[in-house]
Scaffold this active site. Structure first.
Site, PDB file in Angstrom:
ATOM      1  N   SER A   1       7.747  -0.880   8.825  1.00 41.95           N
ATOM      2  CA  SER A   1       7.225   0.207   7.892  1.00 41.95           C
ATOM      3  C   SER A   1       6.798   1.279   8.648  1.00 41.95           C
ATOM      4  CB  SER A   1       5.934  -0.563   7.233  1.00 41.95           C
ATOM      5  OG  SER A   1       5.827  -0.014   5.885  1.00 41.95           O
TER       6      SER A   1
ATOM      7  N   ASP B   1      10.434  -2.957   1.839  1.00 38.59           N
ATOM      8  CA  ASP B   1       9.473  -2.676   2.920  1.00 38.59           C
ATOM      9  C   ASP B   1       9.465  -4.035   3.704  1.00 38.59           C
ATOM     10  OD1 ASP B   1       7.125  -2.584   4.433  1.00 38.59           O
ATOM     11  OD2 ASP B   1       6.776  -0.666   3.358  1.00 38.59           O
TER      12      ASP B   1
END
Ligand code: CMP
Length: 590
Positions: free
Chosen positions: A354, A468
């Site tokens: 991320s 993610d």
């Protein structure tokens, strides 16, 4: 100091009745160990367990590897006491330390009466043994002591690379370069050209090789172009083969490549690709495939630092950075990069999830911390890339603006073309697994690693949906650990404490709809991020144990989308890193 008060603070004994703590405290004896002194050595009888009241100690495995440090309120010697075996590691005090000592019999009797304490101790043991098997993996990499260097094509100079490796390894250890001339000088003309398997002559050669191996930490064999009898001998002697190739010339089928690809089943083969500064690297994947290589490294001609990075990683001494996910809190990673640069501790490989995937990608592209700060500011603070709202059928935003920006920043670079080994992690929502991206389009995979479910749409790939990486693995130290290239520093910016309702007793169903006493409001994005990463964060503790230095960045309370606090967050990360890095600096430089 009272043993009772130390025990009351210990996580191991949480939830025990006060009377039980009194019983245990009654058997405690105070022991002081001065900084530098040894508490006990590997192989000693396990006659006691200790709890650290003050100070810090270090457990060192018989291989010489540091197993881990033991801090205040942690136990020492629990493995030997519960297993009934001798000490598995030596323990030395890093600074003056006060310990409470419990004889094995007393402690054993106590845990039998208090199963909760037994379970807590068992958890510590499992974590430490897991950590030790990781050290063993690294120790294995460090046991690789003989390298052969061979050129894939006749225009490349294997001897020059072998000499550079020898010079780099020789700075801290005894390293000998062995080429055909040295063998002939030691054993008589023609000795190097002896085909393998030739009776008494062979015995003499092997005896000489064994003797030089015993006298040195490393041997580097110059195997030339791999075509002579000596080359075959050198390749057979090596624990690891480095194939020198041109990053921009496609491999042409040859007998030598076939032989090396076959050999890679037994001996790991790595590609060392020559690539002048500024040059692309179009043939990397082809070389790696042709050789079944375990890894690839780039060298700029004449750049010594590249050879040093190569040998550090080959010998399990490369520094790996793992940067975690956490939205704006991840800006703290930039402070860590600044601290590392000021302390002259260069990272050799990097990976993240991320926001950690974004910052680490910038670092892997070769940007310094000031440039990374600037690019981050231009990406997240100076503009709003997260406002291409759409009807929330799939997600709140379309994500196109961020994708376009990532393409501006990273262009069409492929991960395998980055000079520094890099990976990022996304989540396969379809299968519920982590996906490690260590090749392919950088911009696309960084973007995928940042796709918070509910905020941005998942990415379709090979029939599955990816999102993610922080959903399943917000701190991918496990991936770094499996590479076994050296010590790991992990920077954790996960969300604990990022959403709360301070001062509200409740139950209050309206509280989050109003601004809090501090004028702040918990946002939808924060709730989505926290919810989607919750599972992964429960594994953070285990993943922290894979790190040699685990930095829990002091970013609690900072909201996931608090882009405006960039400078303050970077500063927090910098200060924290500067305070903690000295703990590992010596190990990294040694
Ligand atoms: N990875 C580790 N981290 C911290 N301490 C450890 C680790 N491995 C072993 N130890 C401690 O070192 C001690 C050596 O003696 P024991 O095997 O009895 O118990 C061991 C643990 O208390």
């Amino acid at each position: 100091m009272e043993a009772r008060s130390t025990l009351a603070e210990c996580e191991l004994f949480l939830g025990l009745e006060p009377a039980a703590l009194d019983t245990l405290a009654a058997c405690a004896k105070a022991v002081t160990v001065r900084g530098g002194e040894t508490l006990f050595s590997a192989g000693d009888d396990s006659d006691a367990l200790y709890i650290v009241a003050t100070g810090r100690l270090r457990a060192v495995l018989p291989s010489g590897e540091v197993a881990g440090d033991i801090a205040r309120l942690e136990p020492i010697g629990e493995i030997g006491v519960l297993s009934g075996e001798v000490r598995g590691a030596s323990v030395h005090a890093l600074r003056d330390s006060l310990l409470w000592r419990f004889s094995s019999e007393a402690f054993y009797a106590f845990v039998l009466d208090h199963p909760a304490a037994l379970v807590a101790v068992a958890r510590v043991i499992v974590a430490r043994l897991r950590q030790n098997s990781r050290s063993a993996l690294l120790a294995k990499a460090r046991r690789t002591r003989t390298f052969a260097v061979v050129a894939a094509t006749p225009d490349l100079d294997a001897s020059a690379l072998a000499r550079s490796c020898q010079a780099a390894l020789g700075q801290r250890s005894r390293c000998l370069l062995i080429d055909a001339a040295r063998v002939d000088a030691a054993l008589g003309a023609g000795a190097s050209g002896l085909p393998p398997g030739q009776g008494a002559e062979e015995g003499r050669l092997m005896a000489w090789l064994n003797a030089v191996e015993a006298e040195h930490d490393y041997l580097v064999f110059d195997a030339g172009h791999g075509d002579a009898a000596w080359s075959l001998r050198a390749l057979r002697q090596a624990d690891r083969v480095l194939v020198l190739a041109d990053a921009n010339a496609q491999p042409a089928p040859s007998r030598m490549l076939e032989a090396l690809a076959r050999a890679s089943v037994r001996t790991p083969v790595d590609c060392v690709l020559l690539r002048p500064a500024g040059a692309a690297a179009i043939a990397t994947s082809a070389w790696c495939q042709a050789l079944h290589a375990s890894g690839h490294y780039y060298l700029r001609p004449g750049v010594e630092a590249d050879v040093h990075a190569l040998v550090r990683q080959l010998t399990g001494r490369g520094l790996g950075l793992v940067l975690g996910g956490g939205g704006a809190r991840g800006f703290a990673h930039i402070g860590l990069l600044r601290a590392l640069s000021e302390l002259q501790l260069p990272a050799d490989l990097i990976g993240g999830t991320s926001m950690g995937a974004f910052v680490s990608a910038l670092h892997a592209c070769g940007h310094d911390h000031a440039t990374i700060l600037q690019i981050t500011r231009d990406t997240f603070v100076s503009r709003n890339l997260l406002n291409d709202y759409m009807l929330p059928r799939v997600a709140l935003i379309g994500g196109r603006k961020l994708r376009k920006r990532l393409l501006e920043v990273f262009g069409d670079v492929q991960i395998e073309q980055l000079r520094m080994p890099y990976y990022c992690v996304s989540t396969n929502l379809t299968r519920g697994t982590a996906v490690v991206h260590d090749r392919g389009p950088l911009a696309a995979w960084v973007g995928t690693s940042m796709c918070i479910p509910g905020v941005a749409p998942p990415v379709a790939w090979r029939g599955d949906l990816l999102a993610d990486g922080a959903v399943v693995n917000s701190l991918p130290t496990d991936v770094m650990q499996n590479l076994a290239r050296g010590p790991i520093i992990a920077s954790d910016v996960s969300t604990e404490g990022s959403i709360a309702a301070p001062g509200v007793e409740g139950p209050d169903f309206e509280a989050v709809l109003r601004a809090g006493a501090d004028g702040r409001r918990v946002g939808l994005l924060d709730i989505l991020f926290r919810t989607s990463t919750l599972t992964s964060e429960s594994g953070v503790r285990r993943r922290a144990e894979c790190a040699d230095l685990y930095l829990r960045m002091p970013v609690g309370g900072i909201q996931t989308f608090d882009w405006k606090s960039l400078d303050a967050i970077v500063e927090k990360g910098y200060r924290h890193a500067m305070a903690r890095l000295p703990e590992i600096a010596e190990q990294l430089r040694g």
